[in-house]
Each structure stands twice: as structure tokens, then as C-alpha cells.
Design an enzyme around this catalytic site. Structure first.
Site, PDB file in Angstrom:
ATOM      1  CG  ASN A   1      -0.151  -0.077   2.599  1.00  0.00           C
ATOM      2  OD1 ASN A   1       0.852  -0.146   2.673  1.00  0.00           O
ATOM      3  ND2 ASN A   1      -0.897   0.101   3.645  1.00  0.00           N
ATOM      4  CE  LYS A   2       3.978   2.373   4.568  1.00  0.00           C
ATOM      5  NZ  LYS A   2       3.171   1.012   4.879  1.00  0.00           N
TER       6      LYS A   2
END
Length: 387
Positions: free
Chosen positions: A190-191
Site C-alpha cells: 500500500n506504500k
């Protein structure tokens, strides 16, 4: 039901497969190889400082190795920002040490300089000099680097910089992740860029990097047989995962621009909505990648609660999420020491993270805006009836 709009989903650039295929074609599928070396070099060049980077299996692994290199051991105390994800605090316990949590300040939502110094003075008075300070750049927003670094230097306590959410962010033009004794990056799915799962430790000299590589590859001594004089860990990034990272580095500058555009979208969207504040940089010294765009709803000025908005978005298959629940309020850390007031707690109670992916389409942004307008239009009608 329309397609899911995620909070922050992976966004491939296209060249990741080139590096992965090279790894397969050359049979470099182990936790070493050209992609690992290249990814580390790409990161060091991007950070634009004289740093050495170690690619690892997770940001948590990087933080653990940073604590080890700072000498944290059984019975020690480590000061940690309370407003953060649990991975910032868990490695303290891995070392048999005790976390001491510190409140946030309202401008950057990060560790409060006044509460930090209060904590240090009180721990010293109690006979416990903290072995390290973990400060976090929350949601990509740089913490008050000058103040926090000054306090760490004043008391000669190493500062570990948790920049897991802040690759691409800067403070006074200098990259986040390069200010502390060591810095931590994350490439979770999710970065802002991803290696599927992974992280990195940012060091300031070759000895620190060599030590991190040694510890992350099971601390094997120089011998023809397997001999170990230290406890080691299986923390090194694979050459295949690093290949994904190399492709992602090619589009990182574009991803920062796209995340910041999402933040600008929300600033415009909420501009005329009473009682809502979009989390933004306090001054021009701060440049956030806006990994996640977040809002605070003032309970005294808005009849809409964060949960009202979250559920309305969920009903339309749009993911949002409350802010991090502070560590000092977590059941597992209920007995830990805490310094400060209720800034972090109030942020958690009144805040919400909104979809922030760099791959959000115009149609998806329109869907988000429709739900938000509908929710706050109800508030307007309620206010009109009341008045």
C-alpha cells in the site's frame, strides 16, 4: 455494485517485469543479486545524500536492525511516537526493551517536542536514560526535524527516523529518511512504491551497512562451515522483489506528484464544507508525499462523524480508514509509560484517511465526491431545519 475503490492500492509502472525476467533468466532468485544491488543504489541516489541503503524484507525488519545497532537490549527504554502503526513499536519489544510513548503536536501530527523533552527528563530522573528515540513521518508528513533532532542531540540519544510512509517527502529540501542516526523505509503493497513486501535501512556509513547485511543474512561468520557468533535474522530482500522495486523507482517522482494531486483534490472538495480540515503542510519547510490524504472533522462544527462518512463511503464500495489508534491506547501496551496530553487521541477519534492512490481515475474521484457531497448535504439540511 461498482468496482472497489481502495484506500491505497499498488500501482505498477510497466518496467517491473523487465527486471523480474532478468532475475529469472540469470537464475538470480536468492536474497542477493544485481537487482538488490541496483535497487539499493537507486534509493541512495534518489535520497541525494551520502547514505548507504540495505534492502530488507520489511520496514519492520529495518527498524529492528536499527535498534540493534543503537545498542538497545533487554530492560532498556526506547521513546516512541504514540500516533503510529504498531510496527513502529513492536521491534522495541523484540529486543526485550520497553516502549515509552509520547503524544503528538497538532501541526504535523507527529511527536511533540515539548512532551518528548518532558519524557526524557522524567526517565533520566527515574534512573533510565532512553537508548533511542523513534520519530515517525506520519502519512508522509515530516515531523519537526529541527526541534526533534536538537533534543536528541542535547541528550545524546540516537534518533531513529521512521520514514516508512515518507519516501519522496522532504524537510527544508532534504529527503526524509536521512536525518536520523538511521532511517527506515517501507515498500509494503500500500506504500507509494512497492516491492510487494519489503523495506530498507538507510545508514550513514559503510560499517553500518555491512553490519546490517551481516545481521540480516543470519549473522554467518567468515568460515567454510556454518558458524555463528551473533544472533542473526532472515531479513534480506530477494532479488525478484528488488526487481519490482527497480521498476517502481523509475516512476517514483510521478507517483509523488499523483499523490499530491489527490491531496489537492480533497482540499478543493472540502474548501466550503464547514467543520472539516484537510491534513496539509504547516509551512513551506515541509513537503509531504501525501501518501495518505486525511481529514479531521471538528465535533463542535460538524454533525457528520468520521464513522458516518466511512460507512457512507463503504456503502458505495469505497474504502476509507480511521487514523492510527495511538499505541498508548492499544491493549498490548496498556502498561507502558506515556507523556503528553490528548492530541493523538483526539486525532484518532475525529480523523479519517481517504482514498489516496496514485492510480485513482477521474471517474473514481467523481464517485468519491458524490458520496461526500451527499453526506454533507444532509448536514446542511439538518442545520437549516434547526435554524
Amino acid at each position: 455494485m461498482e468496482d472497489k475503490i481502495w484506500l491505497s492500492s499498488p500501482h505498477m509502472g510497466g518496467n517491473e517485469l523487465k527486471y523480474i525476467h532478468e532475475a529469472f533468466d540469470t537464475n538470480w532468485v536468492a536474497p542477493l543479486g544485481p537487482n538488490v544491488n541496483g535497487f539499493e543504489e537507486d534509493l541512495a541516489q534518489y535520497l541525494q545524500e551520502e547514505v548507504k541503503v540495505v534492502a530488507l524484507s520489511a520496514g519492520t525488519a529495518a527498524l529492528h536492525l536499527a535498534l540493534i545497532q543503537c545498542g538497545v537490549g533487554y530492560g532498556d527504554e526506547v521513546i516512541c511516537q504514540s500516533m503510529t502503526f504498531s510496527a513502529s513499536a513492536n521491534p522495541i519489544v523484540y529486543q526485550g526493551a520497553f516502549p515509552v510513548f509520547v503524544d503528538s503536536e497538532p501541526e504535523t501530527w507527529n511527536i511533540c517536542p515539548f512532551a518528548l523533552e518532558e519524557a526524557i527528563k522524567d526517565r533520566i530522573a527515574k534512573g533510565k536514560v532512553p537508548k533511542a528515540i523513534i520519530a515517525v513521518h506520519l502519512y508522509g508528513m515530516p515531523f519537526k526535524v529541527d526541534e526533534i533532532s536538537g533534543i536528541a542531540a542535547k541528550y545524546n540519544i540516537p534518533l531513529i527516523e521512521d520514514a516508512a510512509e515518507a519516501l519522496g517527502s522532504t524537510y527544508k529540501g532534504k529527503a526524509c529518511g536521512t536525518f536520523g542516526r538511521m532511517g527506515v523505509l517501507s515498500f509494503n503493497g500500500n506504500k507509494i512504491i512497492t516491492t510487494s513486501g519489503g523495506g530498507a535501512l538507510v545508514c550513514h556509513n559503510q560499517h553500518e551497512k555491512d553490519t546490517a547485511v551481516f545481521l540480516s543474512t543470519q549473522a554467518r561468520d567468515q568460515a567454510p562451515h556454518y558458524q555463528h557468533s551473533h544472533i542473526g535474522y532472515n531479513y534480506r530482500m530477494s532479488n525478484i522483489a528488488a526487481g519490482i522495486g527497480r521498476g517502481q523507482m523509475e516512476v517514483l517522482p510521478e507517483r509523488v506528484i499523483q499523490r499530491r494531486k489527490a491531496h489537492d483534490f480533497y482540499r478543493e472538495l472540502f474548501h466550503d464544507i464547514e467543520g472539516v480540515k484537510v491534513f496539509s503542510e504547516p509551512t513551506s519547510d515541509y513537503y509531504s508525499n501525501h501518501w495518505l490524504s486525511a481529514i479531521i472533522l471538528n465535533p463542535n462544527r460538524s454533525q457528520v462523524t468520521p464513522e458516518d462518512l466511512r460507512l457512507a463511503l463503504l456503502e458505495s464500495n469505497i474504502e476509507s480508514r480511521p487514523l492510527w489508534k495511538p499505541m498508548h491506547l492499544q491493549p498490548i501496551f496498556s502498561g507502558a509509560s506515556y507523556y503528553g496530553g490528548k492530541v493523538a487521541q483526539e486525532l484518532f477519534e475525529n480523523g479519517l484517511c481517504l482514498p489516496s492512490g496514485s492510480n485513482l481515475t477521474e471517474n473514481e474521484l467523481h464517485r468519491i465526491a458524490q458520496v461526500i457531497h451527499r453526506v454533507f448535504k444532509k448536514q446542511y439540511h439538518l442545520e437549516t431545519k434547526t435554524n
